[in-house]
Design a protein around this motif. Structure first.
Motif, PDB file in Angstrom:
ATOM      1  N   THR A   1       0.844  -1.196   0.000  1.00 49.67           N
ATOM      2  CA  THR A   1       0.000   0.000   0.000  1.00 49.67           C
ATOM      3  C   THR A   1       0.878   1.245   0.000  1.00 49.67           C
ATOM      4  O   THR A   1       2.008   1.233   0.500  1.00 49.67           O
ATOM      5  N   VAL A   2       0.353   2.330  -0.572  1.00 49.09           N
ATOM      6  CA  VAL A   2       1.067   3.603  -0.569  1.00 49.09           C
ATOM      7  C   VAL A   2       0.055   4.710  -0.323  1.00 49.09           C
ATOM      8  O   VAL A   2      -0.994   4.771  -0.972  1.00 49.09           O
ATOM      9  N   GLU A   3       0.338   5.559   0.646  1.00 48.98           N
ATOM     10  CA  GLU A   3      -0.544   6.676   1.005  1.00 48.98           C
ATOM     11  C   GLU A   3       0.302   7.920   1.233  1.00 48.98           C
ATOM     12  O   GLU A   3       1.481   7.837   1.579  1.00 48.98           O
ATOM     13  N   TYR A   4      -0.320   9.071   1.065  1.00 49.96           N
ATOM     14  CA  TYR A   4       0.376  10.324   1.324  1.00 49.96           C
ATOM     15  C   TYR A   4       0.278  10.704   2.799  1.00 49.96           C
ATOM     16  O   TYR A   4      -0.676  10.333   3.490  1.00 49.96           O
ATOM     17  N   GLU A   5       1.265  11.426   3.283  1.00 52.13           N
ATOM     18  CA  GLU A   5       1.231  12.030   4.622  1.00 52.13           C
ATOM     19  C   GLU A   5       1.848  13.417   4.521  1.00 52.13           C
ATOM     20  O   GLU A   5       3.051  13.555   4.306  1.00 52.13           O
ATOM     21  N   ILE A   6       1.006  14.432   4.651  1.00 49.57           N
ATOM     22  CA  ILE A   6       1.449  15.820   4.548  1.00 49.57           C
ATOM     23  C   ILE A   6       1.754  16.337   5.949  1.00 49.57           C
ATOM     24  O   ILE A   6       0.891  16.316   6.827  1.00 49.57           O
ATOM     25  N   GLU A   7       2.981  16.782   6.140  1.00 49.99           N
ATOM     26  CA  GLU A   7       3.386  17.281   7.453  1.00 49.99           C
ATOM     27  C   GLU A   7       3.046  18.749   7.624  1.00 49.99           C
ATOM     28  O   GLU A   7       2.626  19.176   8.705  1.00 49.99           O
ATOM     29  N   ASP A   8       3.260  19.557   6.598  1.00 56.34           N
ATOM     30  CA  ASP A   8       2.976  20.991   6.673  1.00 56.34           C
ATOM     31  C   ASP A   8       2.414  21.472   5.349  1.00 56.34           C
ATOM     32  O   ASP A   8       2.776  20.954   4.274  1.00 56.34           O
ATOM     33  N   VAL A   9       1.551  22.483   5.418  1.00 55.76           N
ATOM     34  CA  VAL A   9       0.965  23.099   4.222  1.00 55.76           C
ATOM     35  C   VAL A   9       1.308  24.577   4.235  1.00 55.76           C
ATOM     36  O   VAL A   9       1.111  25.267   5.252  1.00 55.76           O
ATOM     37  N   PHE A  10       1.823  25.079   3.120  1.00 58.88           N
ATOM     38  CA  PHE A  10       2.193  26.483   2.998  1.00 58.88           C
ATOM     39  C   PHE A  10       1.576  27.078   1.734  1.00 58.88           C
ATOM     40  O   PHE A  10       1.316  26.376   0.754  1.00 58.88           O
ATOM     41  N   LEU A  11       1.375  28.377   1.776  1.00 57.26           N
ATOM     42  CA  LEU A  11       1.101  29.161   0.572  1.00 57.26           C
ATOM     43  C   LEU A  11       2.334  30.007   0.304  1.00 57.26           C
ATOM     44  O   LEU A  11       2.753  30.790   1.160  1.00 57.26           O
ATOM     45  N   GLU A  12       2.940  29.822  -0.853  1.00 54.95           N
ATOM     46  CA  GLU A  12       4.084  30.629  -1.257  1.00 54.95           C
ATOM     47  C   GLU A  12       3.537  31.767  -2.121  1.00 54.95           C
ATOM     48  O   GLU A  12       3.358  31.620  -3.328  1.00 54.95           O
ATOM     49  N   LEU A  13       3.254  32.889  -1.480  1.00 53.91           N
ATOM     50  CA  LEU A  13       2.572  34.004  -2.136  1.00 53.91           C
ATOM     51  C   LEU A  13       3.590  34.991  -2.691  1.00 53.91           C
ATOM     52  O   LEU A  13       4.473  35.471  -1.977  1.00 53.91           O
ATOM     53  N   HIS A  14       3.462  35.292  -3.990  1.00 51.79           N
ATOM     54  CA  HIS A  14       4.326  36.284  -4.634  1.00 51.79           C
ATOM     55  C   HIS A  14       3.677  37.660  -4.478  1.00 51.79           C
ATOM     56  O   HIS A  14       2.687  37.963  -5.153  1.00 51.79           O
ATOM     57  N   THR A  15       4.200  38.451  -3.577  1.00 51.15           N
ATOM     58  CA  THR A  15       3.645  39.787  -3.344  1.00 51.15           C
ATOM     59  C   THR A  15       4.437  40.819  -4.145  1.00 51.15           C
ATOM     60  O   THR A  15       5.641  40.686  -4.352  1.00 51.15           O
ATOM     61  N   ILE A  16       3.733  41.838  -4.605  1.00 50.34           N
ATOM     62  CA  ILE A  16       4.325  42.857  -5.468  1.00 50.34           C
ATOM     63  C   ILE A  16       4.674  44.082  -4.626  1.00 50.34           C
ATOM     64  O   ILE A  16       3.804  44.661  -3.951  1.00 50.34           O
ATOM     65  N   GLN A  17       5.937  44.443  -4.650  1.00 51.04           N
ATOM     66  CA  GLN A  17       6.419  45.613  -3.922  1.00 51.04           C
ATOM     67  C   GLN A  17       6.461  46.803  -4.895  1.00 51.04           C
ATOM     68  O   GLN A  17       7.243  46.808  -5.840  1.00 51.04           O
ATOM     69  N   LEU A  18       5.602  47.785  -4.662  1.00 48.02           N
ATOM     70  CA  LEU A  18       5.456  48.904  -5.587  1.00 48.02           C
ATOM     71  C   LEU A  18       6.214  50.133  -5.103  1.00 48.02           C
ATOM     72  O   LEU A  18       6.321  50.377  -3.887  1.00 48.02           O
ATOM     73  N   MET A  19       6.714  50.900  -6.056  1.00 52.00           N
ATOM     74  CA  MET A  19       7.300  52.197  -5.766  1.00 52.00           C
ATOM     75  C   MET A  19       6.170  53.202  -5.497  1.00 52.00           C
ATOM     76  O   MET A  19       5.028  52.982  -5.890  1.00 52.00           O
ATOM     77  N   PRO A  20       6.473  54.323  -4.837  1.00 51.54           N
ATOM     78  CA  PRO A  20       5.414  55.294  -4.524  1.00 51.54           C
ATOM     79  C   PRO A  20       4.600  55.727  -5.742  1.00 51.54           C
ATOM     80  O   PRO A  20       3.360  55.797  -5.675  1.00 51.54           O
ATOM     81  N   GLN A  21       5.253  56.009  -6.873  1.00 52.46           N
ATOM     82  CA  GLN A  21       4.499  56.426  -8.055  1.00 52.46           C
ATOM     83  C   GLN A  21       3.664  55.290  -8.617  1.00 52.46           C
ATOM     84  O   GLN A  21       2.592  55.529  -9.201  1.00 52.46           O
ATOM     85  N   GLN A  22       4.133  54.038  -8.441  1.00 49.78           N
ATOM     86  CA  GLN A  22       3.347  52.900  -8.904  1.00 49.78           C
ATOM     87  C   GLN A  22       2.128  52.687  -8.013  1.00 49.78           C
ATOM     88  O   GLN A  22       1.075  52.256  -8.492  1.00 49.78           O
ATOM     89  N   ILE A  23       2.257  52.991  -6.736  1.00 46.24           N
ATOM     90  CA  ILE A  23       1.103  52.886  -5.833  1.00 46.24           C
ATOM     91  C   ILE A  23       0.015  53.860  -6.262  1.00 46.24           C
ATOM     92  O   ILE A  23      -1.190  53.534  -6.267  1.00 46.24           O
ATOM     93  N   GLN A  24       0.407  55.075  -6.657  1.00 45.30           N
ATOM     94  CA  GLN A  24      -0.572  56.064  -7.115  1.00 45.30           C
ATOM     95  C   GLN A  24      -1.276  55.567  -8.372  1.00 45.30           C
ATOM     96  O   GLN A  24      -2.500  55.709  -8.516  1.00 45.30           O
ATOM     97  N   ALA A  25      -0.528  54.946  -9.307  1.00 48.69           N
ATOM     98  CA  ALA A  25      -1.136  54.429 -10.529  1.00 48.69           C
ATOM     99  C   ALA A  25      -2.089  53.284 -10.219  1.00 48.69           C
ATOM    100  O   ALA A  25      -3.161  53.165 -10.833  1.00 48.69           O
ATOM    101  N   ALA A  26      -1.714  52.435  -9.250  1.00 44.63           N
ATOM    102  CA  ALA A  26      -2.578  51.320  -8.876  1.00 44.63           C
ATOM    103  C   ALA A  26      -3.861  51.810  -8.227  1.00 44.63           C
ATOM    104  O   ALA A  26      -4.959  51.296  -8.500  1.00 44.63           O
ATOM    105  N   GLN A  27      -3.757  52.825  -7.373  1.00 44.97           N
ATOM    106  CA  GLN A  27      -4.958  53.386  -6.742  1.00 44.97           C
ATOM    107  C   GLN A  27      -5.897  54.001  -7.779  1.00 44.97           C
ATOM    108  O   GLN A  27      -7.120  53.899  -7.671  1.00 44.97           O
ATOM    109  N   LYS A  28      -5.318  54.604  -8.796  1.00 46.82           N
ATOM    110  CA  LYS A  28      -6.136  55.179  -9.870  1.00 46.82           C
ATOM    111  C   LYS A  28      -6.846  54.070 -10.656  1.00 46.82           C
ATOM    112  O   LYS A  28      -8.019  54.213 -11.019  1.00 46.82           O
TER     113      LYS A  28
END
Length: 571
Positions: A362-389
């Motif tokens: 028999t073969v079964e899975y056993e997951i020890e830990d679960v993670f989300l590897e989230l790619h977050t976007i770091q914006l410059m101040p002028q890019q933040i203004q464009a995103a808000q617009k």
């Protein structure tokens, strides 16, 4: 702009497993992450494969995230050593929901592992799918050990194999002049799958405004019914005949080891040389079965030591350019003073001597830990203004999968009625066997769709192979199949994806009718007109023999969008 990768762990701790452990987890993503690249974000599972023999003891066998091949449409006769691709680690996720604390449920998926395993089989080239399987623990399962020599072992086994030869050619593992003796070991690996298998918004969204969607919780339910783990492919290799030494040494002992070459020849093509050493299929700790002339029945043991002897000691049987395999339990020959001939060695995956009962291991899975590897976007101040617009008026499109399940009782003629809401872009019918993931034809030979009583085509669409059950050519060999292929292309084009290949029912398209019925990711596609009102659709399918009782998955595709106004999500 830069990308920062954040690892977010689930609320719950493991183990997550099919029986005796958790099957649900939650991952919280705060709105403070700002903007995120959902398309490139990944779910990460730190997991291992529990492979156990009939006595419940752990054994060192290759294992993959895959569905064991099913030889009967009712889900019976499972062959645990014939893995069928389910697109890797995504098969572990059965159901998922994406919920905002402020706006409620954003999207959800039911039985997504069944839907994704079959739909995604058409959207990439075979070679690309094989490469991705190596990345997400699905394994390079198309590799046949008998053709490549190298035995794929997957991510959950660290094999101890010869890796190098010195100039004198005496042995094979760094400074260890006595041969490979350290044992292989089962390991915990990190496997990944795209976030889209949890969040439909992640299928194509490169810039998602978490800051406007509020705190989001991903609720994940792991598969606890269908088999999602399989052993690697079984294989058998020919051994060189063991020399008769005139003594009573047991076969597999240091004085009388098993001898192996890629081919029974004294040319470079068959000999084990530094240039082809990486293709050696054996590893220390490998459970094996040995058979041959002068061997009483089948003998079961484990490889305890591997030594490569490059020095010429008198021909092939003398040990030149061969792998010398020693067993932890050597066995006596029927006539010890005589040579053992026609020797064969195979991976012992728990089958009995007559080849039955593959379920002993028999073969079964056993997951020890679960993670989300989230790619977050770091914006410059002028890019933040464009995103808000941009958030003053923004639409983020995504494709909703709406699932309806029906039951097909054993029959040769089947029909079902569906109610489609306005805006449906397409419907596909998926027919996996009971408790299975991968769809198949199951004797079906023709199908047809209709809208509000009007047939979509002027005749039934022919599917499956261009052969009848007796192996003779069909009356319209290939013609109906071309129409089916055309509808596959239209279906994927209508939902904004590209069809990259057709289903692969066997090693080739000239197999027998029976070989082309199961485990081939078959789907029945329907391209629906984008009409502004509800319609009634009917699906009909018939077969030359009874189709087995099973669930029918009707997956309806609806283009949807999240709308943002003045920086806030509008539901």
């Amino acid at each position: 702009m830069s990308i920062k990768i954040q690892r977010i762990q689930s609320r719950e701790a493991g183990p997550f497993q099919k029986s005796g452990g958790r099957t649900r987890c939650h991952i919280d993503v705060p709105s403070s992450v700002g903007f995120s690249d959902l398309e490139n974000s990944q779910m990460v599972f730190r997991m291992k494969a529990n492979v156990r023999d009939a006595a419940g003891n752990s054994t060192l066998l290759p294992a993959f995230i895959a569905q064991p091949a099913m030889a009967a449409a009712g889900g019976a006769n499972v062959t645990i050593s014939e893995p069928v691709s389910v697109q890797g680690a995504q098969a572990l996720i059965k159901n998922s929901r994406c919920v905002s604390d402020e706006y409620g449920e954003l999207n959800s998926q039911r039985d997504q592992n069944v839907i994704s395993a079959n739909l995604e089989a058409y959207t990439d080239y075979s070679s690309c799918i094989t490469a991705k399987n190596s990345f997400n623990a699905g394994g390079s399962m198309d590799l046949d050990p008998n053709e490549t020599s190298q035995l794929p072992v997957g991510m959950f086994l660290r094999p101890a194999r010869p890796r190098a030869m010195d100039a004198a050619g005496s042995v094979a593992s760094g400074v260890n002049a006595a041969g490979i003796q350290q044992n292989s070991r089962a390991i915990t690996a990190e496997v990944r799958c795209p976030l889209k298998h949890v969040d439909r918004l992640a299928d194509g969204t490169r810039q998602f405004p978490n800051i406007s969607a509020g705190n989001i919780t991903y609720r994940i339910e792991f598969e606890d019914v269908r088999p999602v783990m399989s052993l690697g492919k079984a294989f058998t290799a020919d051994l060189l005949d063991s020399p008769a030494d005139g003594a009573s040494n047991n076969l597999g002992s240091p004085a009388r080891p098993l001898l192996y070459q890629y081919d029974k020849t004294d040319t470079d093509a068959g000999e084990i040389r530094p240039s082809n050493l990486q293709s050696l299929p054996f590893y220390v700790g490998m459970p094996v079965k040995v058979s041959g002339t002068n061997v009483t029945g089948d003998k079961f043991s484990t490889i305890s030591k591997i030594t490569i002897n490059e020095a010429d000691a008198g021909g092939i049987l003398g040990g030149a350019h061969v792998a010398r395999l020693e067993l932890d339990t050597p066995f006596a020959l029927a006539t010890p003073a005589n040579a053992a001939t026609a020797l064969k060695i195979s991976l012992n995956q728990g089958k009995l001597a007559d080849g039955t009962n593959p379920e002993l291991t028999t073969v079964e899975y056993e997951i020890e830990d679960v993670f989300l590897e989230l790619h977050t976007i770091q914006l410059m101040p002028q890019q933040i203004q464009a995103a808000q617009k941009a958030l003053q008026s923004l639409q983020i499109p995504y494709l909703e999968h709406r699932l309806v399940k029906k039951v097909l009782n054993a029959t040769q003629d089947y029909a079902e009625t569906l109610y489609l809401d306005a805006g449906c872009a397409g419907v596909c019918v998926i027919t996996p066997p009971n408790n299975g993931i991968v769809s198949g034809y199951d004797n079906a030979s023709h199908y047809r769709f209709s809208f509000d009583g009007r047939n979509v085509t002027n005749r039934e669409i022919e599917i499956g192979p261009a052969k009848t059950s007796s192996g003779t050519a069909t009356a319209q060999a290939g013609v109906g199949r071309q129409i089916h292929n055309h509808f596959l292309q239209k279906f994927y084009g209508n939902i904004g994806q590209r069809l990259m290949r057709f289903e692969k029912p066997s090693e080739n398209y000239d197999a027998t009718f029976a070989q082309l019925q199961l485990n081939n990711h078959a789907i029945f596609p329907l391209v629906t007109p984008m009409v502004p009102e509800d319609v009634i659709a009917q699906f009909q399918v018939r077969s030359s023999a009874n189709m087995a009782t099973k669930e029918m998955f009707y997956v309806m595709m609806y283009p949807r969008s999240l709308n943002f106004q003045k920086g806030r999500l509008v539901m």
